[in-house]
Design a protein around this motif. Sequence first.
Motif, PDB file in Angstrom:
ATOM      1  N   ARG A 154       5.835   3.387  -1.034  1.00 14.19           N
ATOM      2  CA  ARG A 154       5.111   2.133  -1.169  1.00 14.19           C
ATOM      3  C   ARG A 154       5.685   1.169  -0.143  1.00 14.19           C
ATOM      4  O   ARG A 154       6.903   0.969  -0.091  1.00 14.19           O
ATOM      5  N   ALA A 185      -2.217  -1.016  -2.930  1.00  9.17           N
ATOM      6  CA  ALA A 185      -1.584  -0.427  -4.110  1.00  9.17           C
ATOM      7  C   ALA A 185      -2.139  -1.026  -5.402  1.00  9.17           C
ATOM      8  O   ALA A 185      -2.300  -0.324  -6.404  1.00  9.17           O
ATOM      9  N   HIS A 232       0.849  -1.195   0.000  1.00 13.78           N
ATOM     10  CA  HIS A 232       0.000   0.000   0.000  1.00 13.78           C
ATOM     11  C   HIS A 232       0.882   1.242   0.000  1.00 13.78           C
ATOM     12  O   HIS A 232       2.084   1.180   0.280  1.00 13.78           O
ATOM     13  N   TRP A 233       0.237   2.356  -0.293  1.00 13.60           N
ATOM     14  CA  TRP A 233       0.941   3.646  -0.300  1.00 13.60           C
ATOM     15  C   TRP A 233       0.700   4.348   1.024  1.00 13.60           C
ATOM     16  O   TRP A 233      -0.391   4.280   1.581  1.00 13.60           O
ATOM     17  N   ALA A 282      -5.228   6.295  -2.976  1.00 19.48           N
ATOM     18  CA  ALA A 282      -3.984   5.539  -2.761  1.00 19.48           C
ATOM     19  C   ALA A 282      -3.720   5.320  -1.277  1.00 19.48           C
ATOM     20  O   ALA A 282      -3.151   4.294  -0.887  1.00 19.48           O
TER      21      ALA A 282
END
Lengths: 290, 93
Positions: free
Chosen positions: B88, B51, B6-7, B46
């Motif tokens: 990320r 992601a 994930h961001w 985001a």
Amino acid sequence: MTNLDAAGSIPPSIRVELAHAAVCNLARRAGVDLLVVKGPGMDPLVGFKGRASADVDVLVRPDEVGRFLDLVKAHGWWARDRFETGSPFGHSMTLFHPTWGDLDVHRLIPGIGVDPSVAFDVFWASRIDVTLGGQPCPHPQPAAQALVLVLHAARSEGSPRAGQDVVHAWTDAPSEQQAAILALVDRLDAHVAWAAGTGDLEAFRGDSSYRLWAVASRGGGRLEEWRARVEAERSWRAKAMIALRAPLVNTDHLAMLLGHRPTRTEVLVEFVDRFRRGAVEMARRGKGRP
Amino acid sequence: MTHQQHWELAHDTGIVERNGLTYLAALPDGPIVVLDAVASVVLQVALDVSADDVTSEVAAAYGKAPAEVDAAVSECLSGLERARLLRRVGARG
């Protein structure tokens, strides 16, 4: 996505909030203790709705001030003035950053009688974190915020905003908040300046700092200000130093007025003009005019 | 065990959201970066989903096919990553 580096292109309230985040982030990373003493993170009990801020005001732990100044200068801030020339109280200096704007670094709060390091410890012990620009920014607790704001108003002669600050942060404050503020006034020995901020200065007419706070809160000429500064100093050595500095030109202030560092000739012209203005002030006083 | 990425905002990112725009800054030095309304939505999505799902969520938000927005989403996120504003990271758990 647009990259905007010029501070002027960003709405002022956004720039100021991110500037707080930048300063607090920098201090935290370097392990410098500081408190944001005014601005957008003030508690709603203290800062009235819509109160705009144009800069970042921080109180730095006194023995870390030098390190903090080195730090911010290494990150692009440059000094507009010095503690010695920033105000009659010698309490703060202003630095400027092309992206973040002005930063006022305080080494003490004028009007607080106890040692600056003791005052900082009192504020620090009950600090709260307020998120500004996504970053935790330490602030004094609300009663201490109100005290600082009213003490600032006490030296903001004729400022309508300072008047609003006093009404909101003190006059209209709930009784519990008022009691907490007054307890701090006692603990930090801030009685004279507090009285100047809340309109009760005459009760301290016999105090050595009375005249200084009278000038700060009600105004007065340069001669009156210097006389008050000499009176407020406790030691004869300090009184002598103030008296000797009185006729000297504040080159930092002159630089701000001129928009550039003054030349020797400009400093000399200002030096001579100070005596002329002093004579005019004395003549006016002799005729009973303000 | 999941391997979703994930961001998230970098630790030293300053952020202010106001009137549909997002202002970001790599702290403490800046500069200030302004995200327009669409880029602001991309960032919000985001930060909310894995992601792998960002493109499809953004496409759904605008009623488009994922292929239509994929390049723009990738460019936006990689630009923020290059600017050290976004990173990320591995599985949430």
